[in-house]
Design an enzyme around this catalytic site. Structure first.
Site, PDB file in Angstrom:
ATOM      1  N   HIS A 102       0.837  -1.209   0.000  1.00  0.00           N
ATOM      2  CA  HIS A 102       0.000   0.000   0.000  1.00  0.00           C
ATOM      3  C   HIS A 102       0.859   1.241   0.000  1.00  0.00           C
ATOM      4  CE1 HIS A 102       0.682  -1.400   4.119  1.00  0.00           C
ATOM      5  NE2 HIS A 102       0.692  -0.126   4.495  1.00  0.00           N
ATOM      6  N   HIS A 104       0.657   5.071   1.432  1.00  0.00           N
ATOM      7  CA  HIS A 104      -0.046   6.048   2.260  1.00  0.00           C
ATOM      8  C   HIS A 104      -0.073   7.362   1.482  1.00  0.00           C
ATOM      9  CE1 HIS A 104       0.366   3.943   6.280  1.00  0.00           C
ATOM     10  NE2 HIS A 104       1.307   3.307   5.596  1.00  0.00           N
TER      11      HIS A 104
HETATM   12  P1  AMP Z   1       1.829   0.179   7.395  1.00  0.00           P
HETATM   13  O1  AMP Z   1       2.192   0.314   8.850  1.00  0.00           O
HETATM   14  O2  AMP Z   1       2.628   1.042   6.478  1.00  0.00           O
HETATM   15  O3  AMP Z   1       1.812  -1.276   6.989  1.00  0.00           O
HETATM   16  O4  AMP Z   1       0.359   0.754   7.266  1.00  0.00           O
HETATM   17  C1  AMP Z   1      -0.775   0.046   7.621  1.00  0.00           C
HETATM   18  C2  AMP Z   1      -1.864   1.062   7.823  1.00  0.00           C
HETATM   19  O5  AMP Z   1      -3.110   0.405   7.740  1.00  0.00           O
HETATM   20  C3  AMP Z   1      -1.832   1.764   9.188  1.00  0.00           C
HETATM   21  O6  AMP Z   1      -1.694   3.173   8.992  1.00  0.00           O
HETATM   22  C4  AMP Z   1      -3.162   1.401   9.812  1.00  0.00           C
HETATM   23  O7  AMP Z   1      -3.730   2.475  10.518  1.00  0.00           O
HETATM   24  C5  AMP Z   1      -3.991   1.048   8.607  1.00  0.00           C
HETATM   25  N1  AMP Z   1      -5.082   0.112   8.837  1.00  0.00           N
HETATM   26  C6  AMP Z   1      -5.014  -1.060   9.516  1.00  0.00           C
HETATM   27  N2  AMP Z   1      -6.217  -1.688   9.484  1.00  0.00           N
HETATM   28  C7  AMP Z   1      -7.034  -0.892   8.757  1.00  0.00           C
HETATM   29  C8  AMP Z   1      -8.402  -0.996   8.358  1.00  0.00           C
HETATM   30  N3  AMP Z   1      -9.172  -2.039   8.700  1.00  0.00           N
HETATM   31  N4  AMP Z   1      -8.938   0.013   7.629  1.00  0.00           N
HETATM   32  C9  AMP Z   1      -8.177   1.070   7.291  1.00  0.00           C
HETATM   33  N5  AMP Z   1      -6.881   1.220   7.621  1.00  0.00           N
HETATM   34  C10 AMP Z   1      -6.312   0.252   8.349  1.00  0.00           C
END
Ligand code: AMP
Ligand code: ZN
Length: 137
Positions: A102, A104
C-alpha cells in the site's frame, strides 16, 4: 485475482470488511486509514494481493502510483491541503504492519504535527560515494 483469505486489505478490496472507500479502478482501491496521521490520510492498494514493494509487479506499482496521484490531487483541491507525502513501508523494520502493498497518501497542512522521521545532517562524502558504488547499475 490473487487474494489472501487472512489479509485485511484483501477483505476490504472484496467488501468483506468495512472501509471508507474513496476511489476504485480496475487494478486498485483507495480507502481512508483508520488511524489517520492527518485529516484525509488514505491508503491505496492493488486489488491483487502482493506482500510489499519488492514483490509487486511493475504495472501494478504504476497503477497504485497513478491512483495515489488522483487521491493526492483531491486532498489538495477538496481538503485544502498544503502538500502531500506519499509513504510506503517495506518490511517490519521499515514500519510495515500490513503485508499487502500500500501507499499512504498523507495530506499535509501548514500547522500539522508531523515531523521528518530523520534529522537531516551532512553525510560523510567518502561513505556516500562508497555506498553509491554499491547501488549504481
Ligand atoms: P503500514 O504500517 O505502512 O503497513 O500501514 C498500515 C496502515 O493500515 C496503518 O496506517 C493502519 O492504521 C492502517 N489500517 C489497519 N487496518 C485498517 C483498516 N481495517 N482500515 C483502514 N486502515 C487500516
Ligand atoms: Zn491482501
Amino acid at each position: 485475482m490473487t487474494t489472501d483469505p487472512e489479509c485485511i486489505f484483501c477483505k476490504i478490496v472484496a467488501g468483506d470488511l468495512p472501509a471508507e472507500k474513496i476511489h476504485e479502478d480496475d487494478e486498485t482501491v483507495a480507502f481512508m486509514d483508520v488511524n489517520p496521521g492527518t485529516r484525509g490520510h488514505a491508503l491505496v492498494v492493488p486489488k491483487k494481493h502482493t506482500k510489499d514493494l519488492l514483490e509487486i509487479e511493475p504495472d501494478q506499482l504504476a497503477a497504485v502510483a497513478q491512483s495515489a496521484q488522483v487521491v493526492a490531487r483531491r486532498a489538495m483541491e477538496r481538503l485544502d491541503a498544503d502538500g502531500v507525502n506519499l509513504l510506503n513501508c517495506c518490511g517490519e523494520e521499515a514500519w510495515q504492519t500490513v503485508f499487502h502493498f500500500h501507499l499512504h497518501v498523507v495530506p499535509r497542512y501548514v500547522d500539522d504535527p508531523l515531523q521528518l522521521p530523520w534529522i537531516p545532517a551532512p553525510g560523510e562524502p567518502d561513505e556516500i560515494a562508497r555506498t553509491a558504488k554499491l547501488l549504481r547499475d
